[in-house]
Structure formats: structure tokens, C-alpha cells
Design an enzyme around this catalytic site. Structure first.
Site, short mmCIF file in Angstrom:
data_model
loop_
_atom_site.label_atom_id
_atom_site.label_comp_id
_atom_site.label_asym_id
_atom_site.label_seq_id
_atom_site.Cartn_x
_atom_site.Cartn_y
_atom_site.Cartn_z
CD GLU A 176 -5.83 4.71 -1.02
OE1 GLU A 176 -5.83 4.84 0.21
OE2 GLU A 176 -6.86 4.44 -1.66
CE1 TYR A 183 -3.59 2.68 1.03
CE2 TYR A 183 -1.71 3.63 2.18
CZ TYR A 183 -2.99 3.75 1.66
OH TYR A 183 -3.64 4.93 1.78
#
Lengths: 290, 405
Positions: free
Chosen positions: B214, B126
Site C-alpha cells: 500500500e 492512494y
């Protein structure tokens, strides 16, 4: 006395000859603010509102002795105007401009760190010391002289609070609009500290809103350092998470920046928190009587 | 402003950030053609179909009309992709982030399958970049726990989240890029590829004026390639003044139509679920007014900031927008006149009211500030069914009566 600006402040207007700059400079001069000139690159040497226009802030400092600047420059150039003012030696820089790109402010704030200056805003109504100097866009007549200092992220809500304080017979010392953007020059805590050290201020109204952690930081400082009562209000108790409520900074990101969380910590730190914006002035009057 | 995955990936390519490649299509025929192209180029029969909406949770989300169909699906034949495309395109995807109403899918992204076998293990990470308001710096937040809900990771295993703050005005430093690669446990080629990836990604974040970027999952393929399998990009609205090309990527079908209309009048409107509409000048006062409605026993139906110039045109537009909402049982107009004179606003309210004809719900107008008394007289003399107040506390009482009555 009061803080940041007073009758001796030598104020220049950056973006002096534009529509906004002209309108508000006129209002400021009518209020009695000591406006010594303005800056519009390319129009140096001319006169505007019976005051000299300079090409650069440096010139305005050298020739007119400016120590305070108010910025009405369009968003794309406002961060540059802030850096220019700091470099030229301006001590109090008040940036009214709304809509400055965030990354520009990240850079500008880092840049001005090395200078002896204080930035207020951007995206703020400015600063007013009642009956001395108005360096902002607020309606001057609301701010009758008195003993309450105001720190606020919002424009019209500041006027609302000031009006209530005046109607409660308390009046205003200095009102500081710190601005509603994610990156601003002066935090809630710093503005509260200025007013806490001001002999003319006897009570402080602190108005915040959802987003960020500045109110919590100010509350902790107040808990440890307060010498005067503080009444607090947080706008956005009914705001949904994840939505930007007008101000770029007014967005609930996590559990800590909701209105409820801020009000709780403020209450725990000894601030008199009001749930309704209609009760700000009344509560301050009651607290001061005690 | 939010972008679609396919738009964000196109932008990342310009910054040499490797992504899972694919094609965005709007029809079943285009989907089949895209599948053929991708299969031919990759030499694999596997491809991935991803619904393009501005909301996360697409993989677990399902189509309202075809409940067995998820928003992300691996396909392995032409018949297969035709069927999946038919199930998704034009239908409504409901995910954990869309709410029950879901969102209509106008485009799907047909992408190369990157989960092929190879010499090393596949890994999902992530990574996001955003502004840290506390330190006033951009921060890169990353974790070995990819493909998962990062808020859950932050809550249950905070030690698995790393952060790298970037000095304002500087690019991401080489040692910081290496920190990221090492903290993610990467060695050899994968480590080098990650250093390049994050360096270029940070340049994209700054260059495009992102508010948030993101990558989840950030993927290490079995041949040590590092690439963005998914991408959520949110642009700083304030910075669109210098990115005209990016402003054109706005997809208004993803937004509330009433909010889009409000924007055309320079009104800042956010729809809420309550029964008392409000129209206010200034964002802070608008939020405070909503709070006051709640304390008076109502629920705010909206946030509406009319800005610094409340005139007949903006007030009328505000009225029309608020009254589109059938749940609204009363409207509170709260204007603190500073530079704007209250009597002018009152004249605007009266004109707007007359132009709109029958308004069958109570209207409460609170005008305070410059010429407030004159404004109150104007409204009272107009003969309209409008209640007026000067103090905020009076306005609160009128709202209370309106919601109880």
C-alpha cells in the site's frame, strides 16, 4: 457412486517416496484405495510400497492408467506438481500440501483452467468416499458408510462433523476437504453442487470459517437449487479482525467475511445454521426426520 | 510478515520505484547527522521525522511520555530534530491502530521533505496492490483521495475508487498502467512518471511475493515527480522459503513475545482477552472450540493450534504459554485423534502436567478419535486434577461448570 473418488479411481501419489507420501500412501492402501503407483522425479523405474514409481505424471497416466492424483510435494514445488498433473490428463487433482506461496497458486489456478480437471485444495485433508476410496490424510475409521456429504475448509473439524454424523446413525457418503488457503481449486459452492447431484447423498454438512465470500456464494446457490437439507457451521465467531487464525485464508478483512455475517446469510438462504460445533450431527438427524 | 516503512522503501528502490528518500536511525546523534546529510543534499532546511512501527495512523498518534509529540513531524533545524528524536526514540507511540498500550519506537526515519514548491500543483493519491480472492487475481486499487483512510473513502464515495485486475502470469499491461495514470487525472510528464511507477511497483509486488502493498500517499511533487511518500508492505509468509534475505527483515520486537515463543515450538498461537485457554489440533477445530467456549459462558483466552503432532513436548509448551496469561481460569484441551493416537496425547498431557508441577486451575481434556476410550482411562487413572470428556458436548458442559464455579 458418491462423488470425485470411488473404488474404481486409479490413484497416484505425487511425492510418493517422501516421508509424508509414504506414510499416507500406506494408510490409503490399507483403507482399500486403488493406488496404482506414484511419481518421484529421478526415481522412475523403481518400486515403492509394491507399486511402480514414475518420473513424470504423464508416464503414470500412460502406463498405469492413473486418473486421480494426490500431491504431497513440498510447498515450493507443489504448484508445479498441480500444473504437471493437469497437463498429463489427470481428472481429479487433490493437493494436500500446506504453505504454498499465494502467487504460485494464482498462476497454477489460471494455468489449469484450460484442462478438463478438477483441483481440490491445496492445504486440505483430501476426499474420502466411505468404504470405497480414501484420497487424503483423514483417519479412515471415522467415516462409516452412510448418506451425509460433507464440505469443509478444515481438517480436524471435518473429522469431528463426520464422527457426529456417524454417531447420530447417519453415516457419510463423501467428505470433501476443500482447503483453508485464499486460493483453492474447488469452492464451497462447487463442492455442495457435486453432493447435491449425488444420489447417495441425502443431506449435506457445510463447514466454513471466517475469511472470503465462498460460504455466501454457496448459500445463494443453495437457496435457488437445494433438493436436500443443508446444515451449516462457521468457525471463528470469536476471532478478532485482522489476525490470521492458522489457515492463511482465515482472516477477517471486512464486515462481510465475519462469522456472524456468513451465518446470517446462510440462515436466510434456508441452511440450518448451528452456533455450536457440538450440535452438527444432532441437528442433521433432526432435520432429516422432518 | 510486516515490514517497516524504511525496509519497504529500500526494497522498492531495487525495483526502480521512486520513494521519498531518507535514513533510518536509532539514536539522537545519528538523527542529527542524518538531518545534516539530507539538508546538504536537498538544499532545504526542511526534513521529516517518522516513527518506525508496524501500525498506521502515526501522524495523528502521540507519544505516551510526551503527549504533545506526534509520530510524524516536520523539522527545520539541528536543534529541532534533536528534540523531536529525543521525544520519540525509546518512547511509546499510541495510534488508532496500536491500541491503548501503544508501541515502543526503536527507530525513526529521517526523510527528505518532498512538499516543496514548483511549477505544478502537488497532489496526493492512494494506491494498493493485493489479492482479490473473488476473482483469484491481483488487483490494483487506487483513488484520487490520497492520504486519507481508504476504508472511509470506499464507504462514503465508492465512485472515487478504481480497480485494475492483472491477468495471472502476466506483468501489468501498458494500457492498464496508462488507465491508472489517466484515471488519476495526470497529464504530461507526471502521467509518464506514473506509468513507470505503477509498472515497476507491480513488478515489486510480484517479485517480493507481497501479500499486500500500500502506497498512501502516492505523491505527485511540484516538479511532476511521482513517488511513494509512505509504504506499507506485508509479505506472504509462505513465500519466505524462497526469500531468505527478506525473512531476515523480521522485527520480532513488533510482535507479541508469547506468539514468537509459540512459533519456536511450531505452535500457532494468537493471544485474546478471555478467561478460558484452549489447545487444539487443527485451525478450524481450534476456532470452533473458541466459539464453543463462548457459548458455554466463557471467553476464549487464545487461539492455539498444536498442529498434526500433539506430543508431550508440544503439549507442555502449550500449557506454559497459555498459563503465562494471568486471566486464564480454566484450560480446555481438544484433540481429535486421527493419525495421532489419543492415548499417546493423553500420556503427553499427563507427563506435561507432572513436569509443570502445581496447576491451580481446572483442566478439561477432550480426546476423541483413535483410542479415545484408552485415553480417558489413562487420564482418570493418573490421579491428576484433570476432567476428561469424549464428546464435544460433554466438554462444553465441563467448561460451563468451570467458568460458573
Amino acid at each position: 457412486m458418491a462423488v470425485l473418488v470411488n473404488k474404481d479411481s486409479k490413484v497416484i501419489v505425487q511425492g510418493f517416496t517422501g516421508t509424508e507420501g509414504t506414510f499416507h500412501a500406506t494408510q490409503m492402501i490399507e483403507y482399500g484405495t486403488n493406488v496404482v503407483g506414484g511419481v518421484t522425479p529421478g526415481k522412475g523405474g523403481s518400486e515403492h510400497l509394491s507399486r511402480p514409481v514414475f518420473n513424470t505424471v504423464k508416464e503414470a497416466v500412460d502406463k498405469a492408467g492413473a486418473d486421480t492424483s494426490i500431491i504431497f510435494v513440498p510447498p515450493a514445488f507443489a504448484a508445479d506438481a498441480i500444473m504437471e498433473a493437469a497437463t498429463a490428463g489427470i481428472k481429479v487433482i487433490i493437493c494436500i500440501t500446506e504453505g504454498i506461496p499465494v502467487q504460485d497458486m494464482v498462476k497454477a489456478r489460471e494455468y489449469i483452467k484450460g484442462f478438463d480437471c478438477r483441483l481440490i485444495g491445496p492445504n486440505c485433508p483430501g476426499v474420502i468416499t466411505a468404504e470405497e476410496a480414501k484420497v487424503g490424510i483423514m483417519p479412515g475409521f471415522v467415516f462409516k458408510k452412510g448418506k451425509i456429504g460433507i464440505v469443509s475448509k478444515s481438517g480436524t473439524l471435518t473429522y469431528e462433523a463426520a464422527d457426529q454424523a456417524v454417531k447420530a446413525g447417519l453415516g457419510i457418503s463423501t467428505a470433501i476437504g476443500i482447503g483453508g488457503d485464499p486460493i483453492i481449486g474447488t469452492t464451497t459452492r462447487e463442492a455442495v453442487e457435486l453432493l447435491m447431484n449425488d444420489p447417495e447423498t441425502e443431506g449435506i454438512i457445510m463447514i466454513g470459517e471466517i475469511g472470503g465470500n465462498m460460504e455466501a456464494e454457496a448459500a445463494q446457490w443453495i437457496r435457488d437449487n437445494a433438493t436436500k437439507p443443508v446444515v451449516g457451521f462457521i468457525a471463528g465467531q470469536t476471532a478478532p479482525p485482522g489476525r490470521r487464525m492458522g489457515h492463511a485464508g482465515a482472516i477477517i478483512g471486512g464486515a462481510d467475511d465475519t462469522a456472524a455475517a456468513k451465518m446470517k446469510i446462510m440462515g436466510e438462504c434456508g441452511i440450518h445454521v448451528v452456533a455450536s460445533p457440538a450440535d452438527i450431527g444432532k441437528t442433521m438427524a433432526e432435520v432429516l426426520k422432518k | 510478515m510486516n515490514l517497516h516503512e524504511y525496509q519497504a522503501k529500500e526494497l522498492l528502490k531495487k525495483y526502480n520505484v521512486p520513494t521519498q528518500e531518507g535514513l533510518a536511525v536509532a539514536t539522537v546523534e545519528e538523527a542529527v547527522a542524518a538531518y545534516k546529510d539530507i539538508a546538504a543534499a536537498s538544499g532545504s532546511k526542511f526534513a521529516v521525522v517518522k516513527a518506525q512501527i508496524h501500525a498506521g495512523g502515526r501522524g495523528k498518534g502521540t507519544m505516551k511520555e510526551v503527549p504533545a509529540q506526534h509520530g510524524v513531524q516536520v523539522v527545520k533545524s539541528e536543534e529541532n530534530i534533536a528534540e523531536v528524536a529525543k521525544n520519540i526514540l525509546g518512547n511509546t507511540l499510541v495510534t488508532i491502530q496500536t491500541g491503548e498500550a501503544g508501541k515502543v519506537v526503536n527507530k525513526i526515519y529521517v526523510a527528505k521533505d518532498m512538499y516543496y514548491d514548483g511549477p505544478s500543483e502537488r497532489q496526493e493519491f492512494y494506491l494498493s496492490i493485493l489479492l482479490d480472492r473473488a476473482t483469484k487475481q491481483n488487483v490494483i486499487m487506487y483513488s484520487t483521495e490520497g492520504g486519507m483512510d481508504i476504508e472511509e473513502v470506499a464507504h462514503s464515495t465508492p465512485e472515487k475508487i478504481f480497480k485494475e485486475w492483472v491477468k495471472p502470469g502476466f506483468p501489468l499491461a501498458g494500457f492498464q498502467a496508462r488507465n491508472i495514470a489517466f484515471n488519476l487525472g495526470l497529464t504530461g510528464e507526471a502521467n509518464k512518471n506514473m506509468v513507470k511507477f505503477v509498472t515497476n511497483l507491480y513488478n515489486a509486488y510480484v517479485g517480493l511475493d507481497c501479500a499486500m502493498l500500500e502506497i498512501n500517499p502516492l505523491f505527485k511533487a511540484a516538479d511532476d515527480q511521482i513517488l511513494a511518500v509512505d509504504c506499507k508492505m506485508n509479505l506472504d509468509d509462505n513465500a519466505l522459503i524462497r526469500h531468505k534475505d527478506l525473512a531476515e527483515l523480521r522485527d520480532t520486537t513488533e510482535e507479541d513475545p508469547t506468539e514468537v515463543e509459540a512459533g519456536e515450538y511450531n505452535l500457532n498461537y494468537v493471544k485474546l482477552d478471555g478467561n478460558v485457554g484452549c489447545m487444539v489440533n487443527g485451525a478450524g477445530l481450534a476456532m470452533a472450540t473458541m466459539d464453543m467456549i463462548k457459548l458455554a459462558g466463557g471467553e476464549p483466552a487464545n487461539f492455539l493450534d498444536v498442529g498434526g503432532t500433539a506430543n508431550a513436548t508440544t503439549v507442555e509448551a502449550g500449557f506454559r504459554i497459555i498459563m503465562k496469561d494471568p486471566n486464564v481460569k480454566a484450560i480446555l484441551i481438544n484433540i481429535f485423534g486421527g493419525i495421532v493416537r489419543c492415548d499417546r496425547v493423553a500420556a503427553g498431557v499427563i507427563e506435561a502436567y507432572k513436569n509443570l508441577g502445581n496447576i491451580n486451575i481446572p483442566i478439561i481434556v477432550r480426546l476423541q478419535g483413535t483410542n479415545a476410550e484408552e485415553a480417558k482411562k489413562l487420564i482418570e487413572a493418573s490421579g491428576l486434577q484433570v476432567q476428561s470428556a469424549i464428546l464435544l458436548s460433554e466438554a462444553a458442559e465441563l467448561v460451563q461448570k468451570a467458568v460458573q464455579g
